[in-house]
Design a protein around this motif. Structure first.
Motif, mmCIF file in Angstrom:
data_model
loop_
_atom_site.group_PDB
_atom_site.id
_atom_site.type_symbol
_atom_site.label_atom_id
_atom_site.label_comp_id
_atom_site.label_asym_id
_atom_site.label_seq_id
_atom_site.Cartn_x
_atom_site.Cartn_y
_atom_site.Cartn_z
ATOM 1 N N ALA A 127 -122.608 90.350 -16.306
ATOM 2 C CA ALA A 127 -121.732 90.437 -17.586
ATOM 3 C C ALA A 127 -121.089 89.251 -18.054
ATOM 4 C CB ALA A 127 -120.679 91.619 -17.250
ATOM 5 N N LYS A 128 -120.859 88.820 -19.198
ATOM 6 C CA LYS A 128 -120.195 87.704 -19.495
ATOM 7 C C LYS A 128 -118.951 88.169 -20.312
ATOM 8 C CE LYS A 128 -124.420 85.419 -20.346
ATOM 9 N NZ LYS A 128 -125.574 85.079 -21.049
ATOM 10 N N LYS A 129 -118.175 87.166 -20.484
ATOM 11 C CA LYS A 129 -116.698 87.360 -21.155
ATOM 12 C C LYS A 129 -116.991 87.808 -22.592
ATOM 13 C CE LYS A 129 -114.113 84.364 -18.182
ATOM 14 N NZ LYS A 129 -113.067 84.241 -17.880
ATOM 15 N N PRO A 130 -116.263 88.630 -23.228
ATOM 16 C CA PRO A 130 -116.247 89.041 -24.548
ATOM 17 C C PRO A 130 -115.738 88.138 -25.288
ATOM 18 C CG PRO A 130 -114.864 90.684 -23.278
ATOM 19 C CD PRO A 130 -115.048 89.646 -22.260
ATOM 20 N N VAL A 131 -116.693 87.997 -26.393
ATOM 21 C CA VAL A 131 -116.153 87.089 -27.608
ATOM 22 C C VAL A 131 -115.804 87.650 -28.706
ATOM 23 C CG1 VAL A 131 -117.548 85.118 -26.696
ATOM 24 C CG2 VAL A 131 -118.660 86.831 -28.097
ATOM 25 N N HIS A 132 -115.064 87.044 -29.696
ATOM 26 C CA HIS A 132 -114.931 87.634 -31.098
ATOM 27 C C HIS A 132 -114.490 86.655 -32.202
ATOM 28 C CE1 HIS A 132 -110.720 86.788 -29.639
ATOM 29 N NE2 HIS A 132 -110.477 86.956 -31.056
ATOM 30 N N PHE A 133 -114.504 87.274 -33.339
ATOM 31 C CA PHE A 133 -113.936 86.183 -34.428
ATOM 32 C C PHE A 133 -113.304 87.274 -35.375
ATOM 33 C CE2 PHE A 133 -118.351 86.934 -36.389
ATOM 34 C CZ PHE A 133 -117.904 87.528 -37.611
ATOM 35 N N THR A 134 -112.225 86.699 -35.989
ATOM 36 C CA THR A 134 -111.400 87.295 -36.922
ATOM 37 C C THR A 134 -111.539 86.522 -38.323
ATOM 38 O OG1 THR A 134 -110.245 88.535 -35.303
ATOM 39 C CG2 THR A 134 -109.287 88.514 -37.801
ATOM 40 N N LYS A 135 -112.138 86.837 -39.486
ATOM 41 C CA LYS A 135 -112.308 86.062 -40.451
ATOM 42 C C LYS A 135 -111.889 87.159 -41.852
ATOM 43 C CE LYS A 135 -115.393 82.717 -39.510
ATOM 44 N NZ LYS A 135 -116.436 81.806 -39.888
ATOM 45 N N SER A 136 -111.468 86.551 -42.905
ATOM 46 C CA SER A 136 -111.259 87.437 -44.077
ATOM 47 C C SER A 136 -112.650 87.672 -44.734
ATOM 48 C CB SER A 136 -110.643 86.573 -45.155
ATOM 49 O OG SER A 136 -110.380 87.286 -46.133
ATOM 50 N N VAL A 137 -112.712 89.108 -45.162
ATOM 51 C CA VAL A 137 -113.930 89.525 -45.852
ATOM 52 C C VAL A 137 -114.139 88.609 -47.084
ATOM 53 C CG1 VAL A 137 -113.928 91.713 -44.664
ATOM 54 C CG2 VAL A 137 -112.810 91.432 -47.106
ATOM 55 N N THR A 138 -113.092 88.132 -47.678
ATOM 56 C CA THR A 138 -113.297 87.438 -48.913
ATOM 57 C C THR A 138 -114.173 86.381 -48.773
ATOM 58 O OG1 THR A 138 -111.506 86.029 -48.453
ATOM 59 C CG2 THR A 138 -111.315 88.139 -49.735
#
Length: 187
Positions: A144-155
């Motif tokens: 298992a690896k560490k979770p990754v994420h991104f947060t961006k505007s849908v625009t």
């Protein structure tokens, strides 16, 4: 390959409907993850369908049992208790296992990893910020690896007409999958 499908049938969403936007983005995420060689794991979906079928069967039995009310009182009580128990089980599965998950996968066939992915997304109400999270399906596994994420505007991914610019979105999702696989910590 993606550009040909974009020009033929562009994917559109109603920009005033956040559910429409999230649904379209989630479908596209599923396509990207599958194109990277991760086969979908549908065991949990099948379990939920089975439990739902049992719930419907219980309701039908209670409705069409061949005796009338005073005589079938104990049978109806049993049906009601069973109906409630299976519904509680269904909700527990959704609450504990699924959470915000949009896709469960097995590891790719050519991978040394023994765990697949859980892909989750969030688009909060009254917000344009879409969060995509990729985590291990078995966080306790040695691979298992560490979770990754991104947060961006849908625009960033939609035109003013509501068409998804698939190339940009695919690139962002592709990069996130690569970040997960390379285990970079800069996200």
């Amino acid at each position: 390959m993606a550009s040909n499908s974009t020009t033929k049938n562009p994917k559109k969403a109603n920009l005033l409907d956040p559910h429409s936007i999230k649904h379209l983005l989630d479908e596209s995420v599923t396509e990207v993850v599958k194109s990277k060689g991760y086969p979908e794991d549908v065991k949990l979906s099948n379990l939920r369908l089975l439990i739902g079928t049992v719930i419907i069967g219980i309701a039908l039995l209670a409705q069409f049992y061949n005796k009338k009310f005073p005589e079938n009182r104990n049978f109806l009580i049993g049906c009601i208790i069973s109906y409630i128990a299976f519904n509680v089980l269904l909700h527990l599965i959704s609450y504990t296992k699924e959470k915000n998950a949009i896709l469960f996968t097995y590891p790719p066939a050519d991978s040394f990893s023994s765990t697949g992915l859980i892909v989750s997304s969030k688009l909060p109400r009254f917000s344009d910020m879409y969060t995509l999270i990729i985590a291990s399906a078995d966080p306790k596994s040695i691979s298992a690896k560490k979770p990754v994420h991104f947060t961006k505007s849908v625009t960033k991914w939609f035109t003013k007409d509501g068409e998804l610019v698939e190339g940009l979105f695919w690139k962002d999702v592709d990069r996130l999958i690569d970040d997960y696989n390379s285990d970079r910590k800069n996200k």
